[in-house]
Design an enzyme around this catalytic site. Structure first.
Site, PDB file in Angstrom:
ATOM      1  N   GLY A  15       0.838  -1.210   0.000  1.00  0.00           N
ATOM      2  CA  GLY A  15       0.000   0.000   0.000  1.00  0.00           C
ATOM      3  C   GLY A  15       0.864   1.248   0.000  1.00  0.00           C
ATOM      4  N   ARG A  25      13.240  10.488  -2.792  1.00  0.00           N
ATOM      5  CA  ARG A  25      14.099  11.663  -3.052  1.00  0.00           C
ATOM      6  C   ARG A  25      15.394  11.576  -2.245  1.00  0.00           C
ATOM      7  NH1 ARG A  25      14.238  16.437  -0.089  1.00  0.00           N
ATOM      8  NH2 ARG A  25      14.729  18.378  -1.203  1.00  0.00           N
ATOM      9  N   ALA A  26      15.238  11.200  -0.967  1.00  0.00           N
ATOM     10  CA  ALA A  26      16.423  11.145  -0.094  1.00  0.00           C
ATOM     11  C   ALA A  26      17.359  10.016  -0.514  1.00  0.00           C
ATOM     12  CB  ALA A  26      15.982  10.963   1.358  1.00  0.00           C
ATOM     13  N   ARG A  76       1.249  -5.082  -5.861  1.00  0.00           N
ATOM     14  CA  ARG A  76       1.483  -6.344  -5.163  1.00  0.00           C
ATOM     15  C   ARG A  76       1.841  -7.361  -6.243  1.00  0.00           C
ATOM     16  NH1 ARG A  76      -2.554  -3.741  -1.907  1.00  0.00           N
ATOM     17  NH2 ARG A  76      -1.634  -3.389   0.127  1.00  0.00           N
ATOM     18  N   ASP A 107       5.569  -5.057   6.077  1.00  0.00           N
ATOM     19  CA  ASP A 107       6.134  -6.361   6.426  1.00  0.00           C
ATOM     20  C   ASP A 107       6.295  -7.288   5.218  1.00  0.00           C
ATOM     21  OD1 ASP A 107       6.438  -5.837   9.054  1.00  0.00           O
ATOM     22  OD2 ASP A 107       4.695  -6.980   9.747  1.00  0.00           O
ATOM     23  N   GLY A 108       5.253  -7.302   4.357  1.00  0.00           N
ATOM     24  CA  GLY A 108       5.278  -8.179   3.180  1.00  0.00           C
ATOM     25  C   GLY A 108       6.440  -7.801   2.282  1.00  0.00           C
ATOM     26  N   SER A 109       6.601  -6.516   2.088  1.00  0.00           N
ATOM     27  CA  SER A 109       7.691  -6.027   1.228  1.00  0.00           C
ATOM     28  C   SER A 109       9.054  -6.376   1.839  1.00  0.00           C
ATOM     29  CB  SER A 109       7.572  -4.510   1.044  1.00  0.00           C
ATOM     30  OG  SER A 109       6.302  -4.196   0.525  1.00  0.00           O
ATOM     31  N   THR A 129       4.068   2.533   5.614  1.00  0.00           N
ATOM     32  CA  THR A 129       2.670   2.138   5.755  1.00  0.00           C
ATOM     33  C   THR A 129       1.949   3.115   6.670  1.00  0.00           C
ATOM     34  OG1 THR A 129       1.129   0.509   6.648  1.00  0.00           O
ATOM     35  CG2 THR A 129       3.337   0.457   7.568  1.00  0.00           C
ATOM     36  N   ILE A 130       0.708   3.426   6.311  1.00  0.00           N
ATOM     37  CA  ILE A 130      -0.051   4.331   7.178  1.00  0.00           C
ATOM     38  C   ILE A 130      -0.520   3.623   8.455  1.00  0.00           C
ATOM     39  CG2 ILE A 130      -0.839   5.757   5.256  1.00  0.00           C
ATOM     40  CD1 ILE A 130      -3.677   4.455   5.726  1.00  0.00           C
ATOM     41  N   ASP A 131      -0.388   2.302   8.490  1.00  0.00           N
ATOM     42  CA  ASP A 131      -0.990   1.541   9.594  1.00  0.00           C
ATOM     43  C   ASP A 131      -0.175   1.511  10.893  1.00  0.00           C
ATOM     44  OD1 ASP A 131      -3.212   0.954   8.105  1.00  0.00           O
ATOM     45  OD2 ASP A 131      -2.519  -1.015   7.471  1.00  0.00           O
ATOM     46  N   ASP A 133       1.934  -0.491  11.775  1.00  0.00           N
ATOM     47  CA  ASP A 133       1.936  -1.851  12.320  1.00  0.00           C
ATOM     48  C   ASP A 133       3.227  -2.621  12.011  1.00  0.00           C
ATOM     49  OD1 ASP A 133       1.456  -2.030   9.635  1.00  0.00           O
ATOM     50  OD2 ASP A 133      -0.089  -3.558   9.778  1.00  0.00           O
ATOM     51  N   ARG A 166     -27.099  13.519  16.188  1.00  0.00           N
ATOM     52  CA  ARG A 166     -27.011  12.133  15.725  1.00  0.00           C
ATOM     53  C   ARG A 166     -25.862  11.385  16.393  1.00  0.00           C
ATOM     54  NH1 ARG A 166     -27.672  13.756   9.406  1.00  0.00           N
ATOM     55  NH2 ARG A 166     -29.921  13.465   9.274  1.00  0.00           N
ATOM     56  N   ARG A 175      -6.691  -2.610   8.558  1.00  0.00           N
ATOM     57  CA  ARG A 175      -7.332  -3.922   8.419  1.00  0.00           C
ATOM     58  C   ARG A 175      -6.959  -4.832   9.582  1.00  0.00           C
ATOM     59  NH1 ARG A 175      -6.596  -6.245   2.643  1.00  0.00           N
ATOM     60  NH2 ARG A 175      -7.861  -4.425   2.154  1.00  0.00           N
ATOM     61  N   ALA A 190     -13.635  10.756  20.795  1.00  0.00           N
ATOM     62  CA  ALA A 190     -14.700   9.781  20.526  1.00  0.00           C
ATOM     63  C   ALA A 190     -15.234   9.176  21.822  1.00  0.00           C
ATOM     64  CB  ALA A 190     -14.167   8.679  19.625  1.00  0.00           C
ATOM     65  N   LYS A 218     -25.647  14.671  26.335  1.00  0.00           N
ATOM     66  CA  LYS A 218     -24.697  14.760  25.205  1.00  0.00           C
ATOM     67  C   LYS A 218     -25.462  14.769  23.890  1.00  0.00           C
ATOM     68  CE  LYS A 218     -20.082  13.364  26.269  1.00  0.00           C
ATOM     69  NZ  LYS A 218     -18.930  12.544  25.948  1.00  0.00           N
TER      70      LYS A 218
END
Ligand code: ADP
Ligand code: F6P
Length: 322
Positions: A15, A25-26, A76, A107-109, A129-131, A133, A166, A175, A190, A218
């Protein structure tokens, strides 16, 4: 220079993540400054196997540090999971004179990089990765941008949710990991935060919480739901039926993966890109770069992949308290 490297390749895989361009670039500019040639490999391991390889000069990475996505493209690649694919990849590297590769991905990469190293190509992985993780690092390229993008979007949904009194369920990416949900849950105030690592699927407890909050006056109820739990739309229908309070689901989706990287992502990705080149020049291979306890570090890929990481219990408790 302990090892005679002449040409370094760089690819992005898995991803995409904001900040990958800063890393490309670096890598490019550091390598050129150190007297190396640089080749960009397009579309991850797919591009390697298809020989989509381009020369990279300093001007090719001009004006990209502020851009989201990855100029090299990402993909992928099933074939790279096979020994034949890995041997072919190494052969293509040799054909193009590439003796070291910087792989920017998750991790996969890293596993792909490990396999390439086994075929004799020097490799270094950068955490893209944005995750958030990846166990061996407290920072991953793209997370900071993604949580800021999500946080701003959630603020907006919260405004309209309050106006209409609401309940809102907002689904954020992740994920398998709840870091984006946890950070946004705290940063957006939240009422409930549902993480794949922690959620007990007790929807009745959420319903009770909504009813209790409403009785206390609330006017909104914000639930941040991680993609790993999902089903936000059906959850909204069930909550509305059980509470009688209008409930809407918003799935933020891919907007979280795009956009101009934050200063932090540009800066860390830049330092990591330079670091990757410099450890290749020190003769290191089969390594990944991380940021831990306030400094940039590197680990053996196998060691990094065996590390464990989970949501910090104290932070999770605090998120519930607030
Ligand atoms: P991420 O790097 O974000 O975790 P993926 O898990 O999709 O993303 O992995 C990206 C790519 O890395 C895969 O498409 C594949 O080409 C390569 N890859 C993943 N696992 C392996 C493996 N065990 N061996 C070789 N290559 C792998
Ligand atoms: O980049 C990580 C991630 O955003 C995960 O949170 C999500 O599960 C995955 O990417 C989805 O990516 P794609 O739809 O491209 O497979």
């Amino acid at each position: 220079m302990e090892k005679e490297l002449k040409t370094i390749g760089v690819l992005t895989s898995g991803g995409d993540a904001p900040g990958m361009n800063a890393a490309i670039r670096a890598v490019t500019r550091t390598a050129i400054a150190r007297g190396l040639n640089v080749k960009g490999i397009k579309k991850g391991y797919n591009g390697l196997l298809n020989e989509e390889i381009i020369e990279m000069h300093p001007k090719d990475v001009s004006d990209i540090i502020q851009r989201g996505g990855t100029i090299l493209g990402t993909a992928r690649c099933k074939e790279f999971r096979t020994l034949e694919g890995q041997q072919k990849g190494a052969e293509i590297c040799r054909k193009h004179g590439i003796d070291g590769i910087v792989v920017i991905g998750g991790d996969g990469s890293y596993r792909g990089a490990q396999m390439l190293a086994r075929q004799g190509i020097n490799t270094v992985g950068l955490p893209g990765t944005i995750d958030l993780d990846i166990a061996c690092t407290d920072y991953t390229i793209g997370f900071d941008t993604a949580v800021n993008t999500a946080m701003q979007a959630i603020d907006k949904v919260k405004d309209t949710s309050s106006s209409h009194e609401r309940c809102s369920i907002i689904e954020v990416m992740g994920r398998n990991a709840g870091y984006i949900a946890l950070w946004c849950g705290v940063a957006n105030g939240a009422e409930d935060i549902l993480l794949p690592e922690k959620y007990d699927y007790n929807e009745q407890a959420i319903i009770n919480n909504i009813i209790y909050s409403r009785k206390r006056g609330k006017i909104h109820h914000l639930i941040i739901n991680a993609e790993g739990i999902g089903h936000s739309t059906s959850m909204a229908r069930r909550i509305e039926a059980a509470t009688g309070i209008e409930t809407r689901a918003t799935i933020l989706g891919y907007m979280q993966r795009g956009g101009s990287p934050t200063c932090k992502d540009r800066y860390y990705a830049s330092i990591m890109g330079a670091y990757a080149v410099d450890i290749l020049l020190q003769g290191k291979t089969n390594r990944v770069v991380g940021y831990r306890h306030g400094e940039f570090v590197d680990y053996d890929i196998e060691e990094a992949l065996n590390m464990q990481k989970s949501i910090d219990q104290y932070q999770f408790e605090v998120s519930k308290l607030l």
